[in-house]
Structure formats: structure tokens, C-alpha cells
Design an enzyme around this catalytic site. Structure first.
Site, mmCIF file in Angstrom:
data_model
loop_
_atom_site.group_PDB
_atom_site.id
_atom_site.type_symbol
_atom_site.label_atom_id
_atom_site.label_comp_id
_atom_site.label_asym_id
_atom_site.label_seq_id
_atom_site.Cartn_x
_atom_site.Cartn_y
_atom_site.Cartn_z
ATOM 1 N N LEU A 124 0.841 -1.200 0.000
ATOM 2 C CA LEU A 124 0.000 0.000 0.000
ATOM 3 C C LEU A 124 0.878 1.254 0.000
ATOM 4 O O LEU A 124 0.674 2.177 -0.791
ATOM 5 C CB LEU A 124 -0.906 -0.013 1.251
ATOM 6 C CG LEU A 124 -1.783 1.219 1.472
ATOM 7 C CD1 LEU A 124 -2.859 1.325 0.392
ATOM 8 C CD2 LEU A 124 -2.455 1.161 2.856
ATOM 9 N N SER A 131 1.144 7.518 6.047
ATOM 10 C CA SER A 131 -0.033 7.793 6.895
ATOM 11 C C SER A 131 -1.196 8.275 6.029
ATOM 12 O O SER A 131 -2.351 7.919 6.263
ATOM 13 C CB SER A 131 0.294 8.890 7.911
ATOM 14 O OG SER A 131 1.391 8.519 8.692
ATOM 15 N N TRP A 155 8.731 0.147 1.409
ATOM 16 C CA TRP A 155 8.645 -0.453 2.752
ATOM 17 C C TRP A 155 7.828 -1.737 2.749
ATOM 18 O O TRP A 155 7.066 -1.966 3.694
ATOM 19 C CB TRP A 155 7.992 0.520 3.745
ATOM 20 C CG TRP A 155 8.773 1.729 4.062
ATOM 21 C CD1 TRP A 155 8.401 3.024 3.840
ATOM 22 C CD2 TRP A 155 10.053 1.790 4.705
ATOM 23 N NE1 TRP A 155 9.376 3.877 4.287
ATOM 24 C CE2 TRP A 155 10.392 3.141 4.829
ATOM 25 C CE3 TRP A 155 10.943 0.812 5.179
ATOM 26 C CZ2 TRP A 155 11.585 3.562 5.395
ATOM 27 C CZ3 TRP A 155 12.131 1.228 5.751
ATOM 28 C CH2 TRP A 155 12.434 2.599 5.855
ATOM 29 N N GLN A 335 17.412 -0.794 30.792
ATOM 30 C CA GLN A 335 17.796 -0.049 31.995
ATOM 31 C C GLN A 335 18.147 -1.008 33.141
ATOM 32 O O GLN A 335 19.142 -0.817 33.844
ATOM 33 C CB GLN A 335 16.639 0.880 32.404
ATOM 34 C CG GLN A 335 17.042 1.998 33.336
ATOM 35 C CD GLN A 335 17.999 3.007 32.672
ATOM 36 O OE1 GLN A 335 18.065 3.090 31.454
ATOM 37 N NE2 GLN A 335 18.755 3.707 33.484
ATOM 38 N N GLU A 362 1.827 -0.205 9.961
ATOM 39 C CA GLU A 362 0.363 -0.424 10.002
ATOM 40 C C GLU A 362 -0.334 0.703 10.768
ATOM 41 O O GLU A 362 -1.289 0.488 11.510
ATOM 42 C CB GLU A 362 0.049 -1.816 10.549
ATOM 43 C CG GLU A 362 0.688 -2.870 9.650
ATOM 44 C CD GLU A 362 0.096 -4.244 9.751
ATOM 45 O OE1 GLU A 362 -1.087 -4.366 10.079
ATOM 46 O OE2 GLU A 362 0.844 -5.189 9.475
HETATM 47 C C1 LIG Z 1 9.979 -2.002 8.513
HETATM 48 C C2 LIG Z 1 8.747 -1.490 7.841
HETATM 49 C C3 LIG Z 1 7.883 -2.388 7.246
HETATM 50 C C4 LIG Z 1 6.737 -1.933 6.597
HETATM 51 N N1 LIG Z 1 5.923 -2.836 5.943
HETATM 52 C C5 LIG Z 1 4.926 -2.372 5.142
HETATM 53 C C6 LIG Z 1 4.183 -3.270 4.293
HETATM 54 O O1 LIG Z 1 4.395 -4.486 4.301
HETATM 55 N N2 LIG Z 1 3.256 -2.741 3.457
HETATM 56 C C7 LIG Z 1 2.993 -1.408 3.399
HETATM 57 O O2 LIG Z 1 2.134 -1.014 2.613
HETATM 58 N N3 LIG Z 1 3.663 -0.539 4.197
HETATM 59 C C8 LIG Z 1 4.631 -0.974 5.055
HETATM 60 N N4 LIG Z 1 5.340 -0.102 5.847
HETATM 61 C C9 LIG Z 1 5.034 1.332 5.776
HETATM 62 C C10 LIG Z 1 4.421 1.891 7.052
HETATM 63 O O3 LIG Z 1 3.116 1.447 7.217
HETATM 64 C C11 LIG Z 1 4.557 3.420 6.981
HETATM 65 O O4 LIG Z 1 5.941 3.731 7.115
HETATM 66 C C12 LIG Z 1 3.747 4.117 8.044
HETATM 67 O O5 LIG Z 1 2.376 3.985 7.778
HETATM 68 C C13 LIG Z 1 4.085 5.605 8.180
HETATM 69 O O6 LIG Z 1 4.117 6.232 6.936
HETATM 70 P P1 LIG Z 1 5.386 7.143 6.547
HETATM 71 O O7 LIG Z 1 6.612 6.349 6.837
HETATM 72 O O8 LIG Z 1 5.189 7.646 5.171
HETATM 73 O O9 LIG Z 1 5.354 8.349 7.589
HETATM 74 P P2 LIG Z 1 4.538 9.727 7.398
HETATM 75 O O10 LIG Z 1 3.155 9.439 6.989
HETATM 76 O O11 LIG Z 1 5.356 10.625 6.547
HETATM 77 O O12 LIG Z 1 4.548 10.293 8.888
HETATM 78 C C14 LIG Z 1 5.654 10.990 9.449
HETATM 79 C C15 LIG Z 1 5.271 11.425 10.865
HETATM 80 O O13 LIG Z 1 4.140 12.325 10.809
HETATM 81 C C16 LIG Z 1 3.088 11.825 11.609
HETATM 82 N N5 LIG Z 1 1.806 12.159 10.972
HETATM 83 C C17 LIG Z 1 1.448 11.960 9.686
HETATM 84 N N6 LIG Z 1 0.199 12.406 9.472
HETATM 85 C C18 LIG Z 1 -0.254 12.888 10.671
HETATM 86 C C19 LIG Z 1 -1.470 13.475 11.118
HETATM 87 N N7 LIG Z 1 -2.503 13.618 10.297
HETATM 88 N N8 LIG Z 1 -1.567 13.848 12.410
HETATM 89 C C20 LIG Z 1 -0.524 13.673 13.265
HETATM 90 N N9 LIG Z 1 0.655 13.118 12.909
HETATM 91 C C21 LIG Z 1 0.785 12.728 11.629
HETATM 92 C C22 LIG Z 1 3.304 10.319 11.658
HETATM 93 O O14 LIG Z 1 2.658 9.739 12.771
HETATM 94 C C23 LIG Z 1 4.817 10.253 11.757
HETATM 95 O O15 LIG Z 1 5.204 10.507 13.076
HETATM 96 C C24 LIG Z 1 6.442 -0.551 6.565
HETATM 97 C C25 LIG Z 1 7.316 0.362 7.203
HETATM 98 C C26 LIG Z 1 8.463 -0.092 7.819
HETATM 99 C C27 LIG Z 1 9.374 0.920 8.461
#
Ligand SMILES: Cc1cc2nc3c(=O)[nH]c(=O)nc-3n(C[C@H](O)[C@H](O)[C@H](O)COP(=O)(O)OP(=O)(O)OC[C@H]3O[C@@H](n4cnc5c(N)ncnc54)[C@H](O)[C@@H]3O)c2cc1C
Length: 378
Positions: A124, A131, A155, A335, A362
Site C-alpha cells: 500500500l 499515513s 517499505w 535499563q 500499520e
Molecule cells: C519495517 C517497515 C515495514 C513496513 N511494511 C509495510 C508493508 O508491508 N506494506 C505497506 O504497505 N507498508 C509498510 N510499511 C510502511 C508503514 O506502514 C509506513 O511507514 C507508516 O504507515 C508511516 O508512513 P510514513 O513512513 O510515510 O510516515 P509519514 O506518513 O510521513 O509520517 C511521518 C510522521 O508524521 C506523523 N503524521 C502523519 N500524518 C499525521 C497526522 N494527520 N496527524 C498527526 N501526525 C501525523 C506520523 O505519525 C509520523 O510521526 C512498513 C514500514 C516499515 C518501516
């Protein structure tokens, strides 16, 4: 609710025995080698743990979500990197095909995933859609009887090893989530390739990569659910997936707690075991209480899903609380181990890194709080 049935105890004990005898001994080595443990994947499949809640007619074990959660906690207690592979196979790749797929799609794709013959993944996330999952930019264009996908997913857990991928494309990027379609694609289709492999902080033995779709031609038979109904598939899948991550977090938290208690009884300072210092006792008490609360939330969410309750609230509360509990417990375990906790010779160092992912994937903790608050303020 407060005790397990005989059947539930049996699946938990089976997973516990396997996890502690076959998975736990190699966990430290896998953390260093970063190698995806295909042989363990196959063993988990033989035990029926790759399709726990998939009906037997589609090759699964025909159990419930609660059974899945109990087993997953045990696997993650031994190695959370192995556990996330099991979680993706069951919750993220298997469940949407079970819930939204046609009978033919279930026979062709769900059954080989449930038996472990094929590895599944769920794609996805994109570079600019994490997010904000509705901001899908992978293009889905209708061409005759097919759809053509162009875009990059990132990811993706199991990405480098997967045979089957549940993924998403957007027919109308301007319409955001309203244009999103879900598809089942095969890794050997023309136009599908594995991109950059990610080097991660923890859960090293789970493989993570980009997936690149270039003119990937997908037959319309592989549309999952309705055209432009893909966002519903994505969100419903993540609800269930979040219960799995809560179980993963619980496994990490429980392991950190058990190691900390054992160490606190053995390590002496000022002429007595550190367990006799009240400051250490408070840490142990807080860890134990939070684990208990996290387990109750997780079990309740699984139980509700088994009753057909499809709401997001309990899934988000379980995921939020259990993942923050895992980070708390891993932090406190380090700790309690003092300087030794910072050494790679001790398991708590790995648990500390492995716990970190649980508040991110997730749906981050911030996103879980948004879901909970939206529900509370409705
Ligand atoms: C090891 C790993 C495995 C993964 N596996 C999968 C997988 O199998 N399939 C898949 O589809 N994805 C996968 N992911 C992706 C994962 O679901 C996303 O990294 C996650 O949803 C966060 O998205 P982002 O990294 O783009 O962060 P961003 O969306 O850019 O967020 C950055 C920061 O802003 C905050 N934020 C964003 N929007 C808001 C809001 N509206 N209000 C307050 N705070 C907000 C977030 O909480 C975070 O702290 C994986 C990620 C990792 C690291």
C-alpha cells in the site's frame, strides 16, 4: 474472556513449544545475518500457522482470529522478525483475499498462501503515501480487459521474497481514495520488479523492499473487490493487521519483562540482588501491569473481530497501547540490565530495536490516536 478455552490453550502451547525450541535459538544469529528464514517459514506453514483463520476448503487451519493472535504472540516472543512475516502472510496478504476475493481468487491465491507454498505481501505504502494512504499515486489505467499499473511501492515486508502481492492503484489521483482499486498481482508478471532493499534498525530477518510496477498488466479477474472500492479493502485489512501488530508487540514486551525479572534476581549491587531495590521493583510492576492491560485490549479486539464486529476503534486501541507497552518494556529491560543491556551480547538490546517498529508500521501511534479520537468525538 479471562481464561482460554482448551482449544485456544492448545494452539498457544503448540506455537510456544515450536517458537522456543526452533525459533528462539537462532534469533540472535538471524539479527546479525539479516537472512530471511525460508526454512522457518516452511515449518510454520506445516504447523498451519500461515493460514490460521483461513477455512480448510482454502488450505487453512479453519481457526479463529483469537487463535492467530495467541500463536503470533508466541512466535514474536522468540523472534519478532519471523513474527512479522507470519503476520503479513495471514493478516495483510491472506485476509483481504478471504474477505473480498471471489471463490476463484481464493482457490488461486489464498490457498497457496495458507499452505505456505507461496509467500504473500501487501503493498500500500508509497514514497508520498504512508499515513496519508489515500494519496496513492500508482496509476491504474483500464486497457481492454486488463488494468495497467505504473508506480512505486515502498517499505514492503516480504517484498523481495513474495510470489503474490495485494496492492493498490489509483484510477483518478485527483479523487484521492475514491479512485483507488485493490489488485492481486503475481511477482512473475511482466512489469513487476523488486527495487531497493531496505537496511533497517531491527526485525532484521524480515525482508523489506520497494516494489516497482512499470506497465504491469493485471487481468480484470485480479481486481480485488469493486473497481474504485480499494480504499475500503485497504482500511479493513489494516484494522485486522493492527491486531496482529499488537500481538507482535506483546510478544516483545513479554520477552523483555521475563529477561528483566530473571536478571534482576541474579545481578547483585550493594550486597543484594537489584530486585531488592525498590526502584527496580517499580519498573517490574509497571511493566507487568502494562503487559496485562495490553493483552486484555488485544484479546478483546481479536474476540470482537471473531464476533463479526468490524469497527476500527478496538483494533487501534490495542495496537496503540501494546506497541507503546513494547517500547516501554524494552526500554526498562535495557535499563535494568545496565551497561550489559547496551551490549549486543544480550537479547534485550535486540528487543529494544525490534520494539521500535511497532509504533510505526500499520499506522503510527499518531494515526491510531486520530482513529480513536474520531470515534470518541463522533
Ligand atoms: C519495517 C517497515 C515495514 C513496513 N511494511 C509495510 C508493508 O508491508 N506494506 C505497506 O504497505 N507498508 C509498510 N510499511 C510502511 C508503514 O506502514 C509506513 O511507514 C507508516 O504507515 C508511516 O508512513 P510514513 O513512513 O510515510 O510516515 P509519514 O506518513 O510521513 O509520517 C511521518 C510522521 O508524521 C506523523 N503524521 C502523519 N500524518 C499525521 C497526522 N494527520 N496527524 C498527526 N501526525 C501525523 C506520523 O505519525 C509520523 O510521526 C512498513 C514500514 C516499515 C518501516
Amino acid at each position: 474472556m479471562f481464561d482460554l478455552s482448551e482449544d485456544h490453550r492448545a494452539i498457544r502451547d503448540m506455537a510456544r513449544d515450536f517458537a522456543r525450541s526452533e525459533i528462539m535459538p537462532g534469533a540472535g544469529e538471524r539479527d546479525k545475518s539479516h537472512i530471511f528464514p525460508k526454512e522457518i517459514f516452511d515449518q510454520l506453514a506445516e504447523l498451519g500457522l500461515m493460514g490460521v483463520f483461513v477455512p480448510e476448503e482454502y488450505g487453512g487451519s479453519g481457526l479463529d482470529i483469537f487463535s492467530y493472535v495467541l500463536a503470533l504472540e508466541e512466535i514474536c516472543y522468540a523472534d519478532a522478525g519471523v513474527g512479522v512475516t507470519m503476520s503479513v502472510q495471514n493478516s495483510l496478504a491472506g485476509w483481504p483475499v478471504l474477505a473480498f476475493g471471489t471463490h476463484e481468487q481464493k482457490l488461486k491465491y489464498l490457498a497457496p498462501m495458507a499452505t505456505g507454498e507461496k509467500i504473500g505481501c501487501y503493498a500500500l505504502t508509497e514514497p508520498e503515501a504512508g499515513s496519508d494512504a489515500g494519496a496513492q499515486r500508482t496509476k491504474a489505467t483500464r486497457d481492454g480487459d486488463d488494468y495497467v499499473l505504473d508506480g512505486t511501492k515502498m517499505w514492503i515486508t516480504n517484498g523481495p521474497n513474495a510470489d503474490i502481492c495485494v496492492t493498490y492503484g489509483n484510477m483518478d489521483v485527483e479523487a484521492r481514495h475514491r479512485g483507488v482499486c485493490a489488485f492481486i498481482v503475481e511477482a512473475d508478471m511482466d512489469g513487476y520488479s523488486v527495487g531497493k532493499i531496505e537496511e533497517k534498525m531491527g526485525i532484521h530477518c524480515s525482508s523489506t523492499s520497494e516494489l516497482v510496477f512499470e506497465g504491469l498488466r493485471v487481468p480484470s479477474d485480479n481486481l480485488l473487490g469493486e473497481e474504485r472500492g480499494g480504499f475500503k479493502v485497504a482500511m479493513a485489512t489494516l484494522d485486522g493487521g493492527r491486531i496482529g501488530i499488537a500481538a507482535q508487540a506483546l510478544g516483545i514486551a513479554q520477552r523483555a519483562y521475563d529477561l528483566a525479572v530473571q536478571y534482576a534476581k541474579e545481578r547483585k549491587t550493594f550486597g543484594k540482588p537489584i530486585a531488592n531495590h525498590q526502584a527496580i521493583q517499580w519498573k517490574i510492576a509497571d511493566m507487568r501491569t502494562r503487559i496485562e492491560a495490553a493483552r486484555l485490549l488485544t484479546h478483546k479486539a481479536a474476540w470482537l473481530k471473531d464476533q463479526g464486529h468490524l469497527g476500527s476503534l478496538e483494533c487501534s486501541m490495542a495496537k496503540l497501547y501494546a506497541s507503546e507497552c513494547a517500547n516501554f518494556c524494552a526500554y526498562e529491560a535495557v535499563q535494568i540490565f545496565g551497561g550489559y543491556g547496551y551490549s549486543q551480547e544480550y537479547e534485550v538490546e535486540r528487543l529494544y530495536r525490534d520494539a521500535r517498529i511497532t509504533t510505526l508500521y500499520e499506522g503510527t501511534s499518531e494515526i491510531q490516536r486520530l482513529v480513536i479520537a474520531k470515534n470518541a468525538l463522533r
